[in-house]
Write an enzyme that holds these catalytic residues in place. Structure first.
Site, PDB file in Angstrom:
ATOM      1  N   LEU A 425      -3.666  -0.477   1.132  1.00 36.07           N
ATOM      2  CA  LEU A 425      -4.377  -1.417   1.515  1.00 36.07           C
ATOM      3  C   LEU A 425      -4.245  -2.601   0.664  1.00 36.07           C
ATOM      4  O   LEU A 425      -4.407  -4.014   1.273  1.00 36.07           O
ATOM      5  CB  LEU A 425      -5.750  -0.809   1.640  1.00 36.07           C
ATOM      6  CG  LEU A 425      -6.031   0.199   2.605  1.00 36.07           C
ATOM      7  CD1 LEU A 425      -7.367   0.667   2.544  1.00 36.07           C
ATOM      8  CD2 LEU A 425      -5.611  -0.252   4.034  1.00 36.07           C
ATOM      9  N   HIS A 426      -4.258  -2.537  -0.492  1.00 32.62           N
ATOM     10  CA  HIS A 426      -4.234  -3.744  -1.447  1.00 32.62           C
ATOM     11  C   HIS A 426      -2.806  -4.435  -1.174  1.00 32.62           C
ATOM     12  O   HIS A 426      -3.018  -5.663  -1.217  1.00 32.62           O
ATOM     13  CB  HIS A 426      -3.999  -3.218  -2.896  1.00 32.62           C
ATOM     14  CG  HIS A 426      -5.458  -2.946  -3.407  1.00 32.62           C
ATOM     15  ND1 HIS A 426      -6.006  -1.865  -3.341  1.00 32.62           N
ATOM     16  CD2 HIS A 426      -6.126  -3.688  -4.444  1.00 32.62           C
ATOM     17  CE1 HIS A 426      -7.303  -2.000  -3.823  1.00 32.62           C
ATOM     18  NE2 HIS A 426      -7.207  -3.337  -4.810  1.00 32.62           N
ATOM     19  N   GLU A 427      -1.676  -3.882  -0.866  1.00 32.63           N
ATOM     20  CA  GLU A 427      -0.543  -4.543  -0.484  1.00 32.63           C
ATOM     21  C   GLU A 427      -0.614  -5.127   0.667  1.00 32.63           C
ATOM     22  O   GLU A 427      -0.235  -6.300   0.900  1.00 32.63           O
ATOM     23  CB  GLU A 427       0.749  -3.559  -0.471  1.00 32.63           C
ATOM     24  CG  GLU A 427       2.160  -4.074  -0.332  1.00 32.63           C
ATOM     25  CD  GLU A 427       2.486  -5.144  -1.225  1.00 32.63           C
ATOM     26  OE1 GLU A 427       3.025  -6.146  -1.089  1.00 32.63           O
ATOM     27  OE2 GLU A 427       2.091  -4.844  -2.595  1.00 32.63           O
TER      28      GLU A 427
END
Length: 679
Positions: A425-427
């Site tokens: 999700l961060h990427e």
């Protein structure tokens, strides 16, 4: 009168004063004797006398330690030093402000931003349409609720309740598969459409970040809505002590919660965890809402001004250093950027979690407003991740960590899955809006696992010294290693992709920082020259091949190590004996884990090579297939170790890694290899 005041002041401050000459009457004494009662005069005469010698006072009358010494019984306050550090910090930053204006002038310009009309239109449309997926989830759950009502009614009418309950259990499982499939398609479309539109059609990273963040939030709410209603439906069909629901849900029992109003409240509420009922406040304080919104607007403007005036020049001046890999200058730029990025991050944290979420909670009368706790006092990385973003932490704990532990996973393995999910999700949140899926955010999140493991002993040793040391380690890793380095790398990738010319040397030579970096292999004297061009987005290929796969191997090695201890298999024995497996079931599980890890080691080296070579021609395809290979290996390992099937037959669920591996081999040999051979 003056002598009496001086004497009293001396007594209060601990100064020995010589006695006044008794032959000279004091006016204060005369007045006192004539006007005050007799007992006051008697009390005054009983006061101890004072020596008239000033130079013999015994100031050193007992053994005492310096207040900063360890032997001192007095704990001094360091408020003065704190004030000094605040003043020094302010002065140093003011100097940077003056230096910035002297060097660059005013860099703030509203018209200079590349706000394209297409970005605004598509961003607005996407922001408005994404919540429709929540209402699709409502329609799915409405159909499921109707089926549940019918099942409960049929069970009550039947005489053989046990047989009917068993039939309804089978019907529930088949219906849940259809509902789960429908929810999966709906949630996947929500995320895929958002990623596709933002990556390919919205150029501005700010607009793209807002749309991507909104899409991820709606996707997480979709998942929570589906999982929660699934359990509520199951508890309604099979009531028991184990399936007892929380008391707060009794105000709106299933399926009364399946309404448009209930879903709309969850959509707007500042939480990612669905509940039919939430604690509510009695009224809305509009003054409180106004203050929080003013804070949010002021801090947003402050973040924009700070980014444009201070962060952008530092990032721009770092491009040349990164291009030539001047590590000393890169470290200097990271340290220079750390203060600016920290200020921006803290302002963003306060604007979002304190101002905006509290304003939204007040409007929605949402009672539970613990959006964060005192993460700044964390003395381990694990404490920080559990306290700084409570909405995401509660989602991960409720829908990923706890279900996996309930299925028999170890807390460590469940934590790995949580961070893997969070890393993806961060990427997406950083790479999609910047149009650079280079894997830095993914790697940064996954590297938190070893850091958490290293700082875990500090969390267990709860003493003041450990807290100070652990908190220092946390802030150093937070300020220097994390955000500034990530900001530099993504800014460099953005500038490299969309073009950035920087001066190189005093002769005004220019070098174009391109995303297609070239490495040339020259043959000896007069032979041909072969050129291998590294394409755009090759960073994500490296992230999968040299980041995700070795990390997977490290994780499986830790699982093997933990199971070895439970199986009581000493080193250097590779496997447990058949006798040990019969005596201890955990020994068989250890053998399965050891074999799964061995199979990974047998296949990972050539797979890494396939991904790196195939990525030279098809970077996105090879990275996607490589990611599918990693996911298949995770399923393979889980099925091998934790499946109840005989001889680890559960591993066959992850046998799709062979298909991924064969595809990468074909892309390497017949795609890239054939072209090199034809040269």
């Amino acid at each position: 009168m003056a002598s009496t005041s001086l004497t009293e002041a001396a007594v209060s401050t601990g100064i020995d004063m010589p006695a006044l000459d008794n032959k000279i009457p004091s006016s204060s004494k005369i007045t006192q004797s004539s006007k005050e009662p007799k007992e006051h005069t008697t009390t005054a005469l009983k006061r101890p006398g004072r020596s008239k010698y000033r130079h013999i006072a015994a100031y050193h009358s007992e053994s005492r330690n310096s207040c900063l010494s360890r032997d001192s019984t007095w704990n001094p306050s360091f408020i003065g030093f704190r004030n000094l550090m605040v003043i020094v910090l302010i002065v140093m930053n003011l100097r940077l402000v003056v230096e910035n204006f002297m060097k660059y002038g005013v860099l703030i310009c509203i018209k200079c931003h590349d706000f394209r009309k297409n970005d605004l239109i598509l961003g607005s449309m996407l922001f408005a349409l994404v919540p429709c997926h929540l209402f699709v989830a409502y329609i799915i759950e409405l159909a499921a609720a109707q089926q549940t009502r019918g099942a409960v009614g049929r069970t009550k009418k039947k005489d053989d309740v046990a047989a009917e309950a068993e039939r309804e259990q089978k019907a529930f499982q088949s219906t849940w598969r259809l509902i789960a499939f429908a929810h999966t398609i709906n949630a996947t479309l929500c995320l895929v459409v958002t990623n596709f539109v933002v990556y390919y059609y919205i150029h501005h990273p700010g607009i793209g970040t807002i749309c991507e963040l909104h899409g991820i939030i709606v996707w997480l709410k979709n998942c929570s809505y589906a999982f929660t209603n699934r359990d509520l439906r199951h508890s309604m069909l099979h009531p028991s002590e184990q399936s007892k629901i929380p008391d707060i849900y009794s105000a709106c029992p299933y399926p009364q919660n399946i309404t448009v109003g209930n879903l709309t409240y969850f959509w707007l509420a500042p939480t990612l965890v669905y509940q039919p009922v939430y604690p509510r406040t009695p009224r809305i304080r509009w003054g409180f809402v106004g203050k929080r919104l003013v804070e949010f607007v002021v801090l947003s403007v402050f973040i924009w001004l700070t980014s444009a005036q201070y962060a952008a020049p530092v990032l721009q001046n770092s491009l040349d250093k990164i291009a030539v890999l001047d590590f000393t200058s890169i470290v200097e730029r990271i340290m220079k950027l750390s203060t600016i990025s920290l200020i921006i991050w803290l302002a963003g944290f306060f604007a979002l979690f304190q101002a905006l979420l509290n304003a939204l909670a007040e409007v929605m009368r949402f009672g539970d407003r613990e959006f964060y706790s005192d993460w700044w006092n964390s003395w381990s990385l694990g404490m920080y991740w559990r306290s700084w973003n409570k909405p995401v932490y509660l989602f991960m704990k409720r829908h990923i960590f706890s279900p996996l532990v309930g299925r028999g996973w170890s807390p460590f393995a469940a934590s790995i899955m949580v961070f893997l999910f969070s890393a993806i999700l961060h990427e997406l949140l950083v790479g999609i809006p910047t149009h650079n899926l280079i894997g830095v955010a993914f790697a940064g999140m996954m590297l938190q696992l070893p850091l958490i493991t290293v700082t875990l002993p500090l969390e267990k040793m709860d003493d003041p010294t450990t807290r100070i040391f652990g908190n220092t380690v946390f802030w150093v890793s937070f300020c220097l290693v994390g955000q500034p380095l990530g900001a530099l790398l993504y800014f460099f990738a953005w500038q490299a992709k969309y073009g950035s010319v920087s001066k190189m040397g005093a002769s005004s030579r220019h070098r174009q920082v391109q995303s297609s970096l070239s490495t040339t292999s020259t043959a000896i004297e007069g032979h041909a020259m072969a050129t291998i061009t590294i394409p755009e987005n090759y960073g994500v290929v490296i992230g999968v091949a040299l980041g995700a796969i070795p990390l997977l191997s490290w994780i499986q090695g830790n699982i093997v190590g933990s199971l070895r201890k439970d199986a009581a298999v000493p080193y250097p024995h590779h496997y447990a004996t058949p006798e040990q497996c019969k005596a201890n079931p955990k020994a068989q599980k250890f053998n399965c884990a050891q074999r799964a890890h061995g199979n990974l080691m047998e296949n990972m080296s050539q797979t890494i090579l396939y991904i790196l070579i195939a990525g030279l021609k098809w970077p996105q395809a090879s990275a996607a297939i490589g990611s599918a290979w990693v996911l298949s290996r995770i399923v393979y390992t889980y099925g091998y170790i934790y499946s109840t099937k005989a001889r680890g037959a559960g591993r066959l669920y992850g046998s799709t890694f062979w298909l991924c591996q064969a595809t990468l081999w074909g892309m390497t040999v017949f795609g890239v290899g054939r072209e090199l051979l034809s040269f």
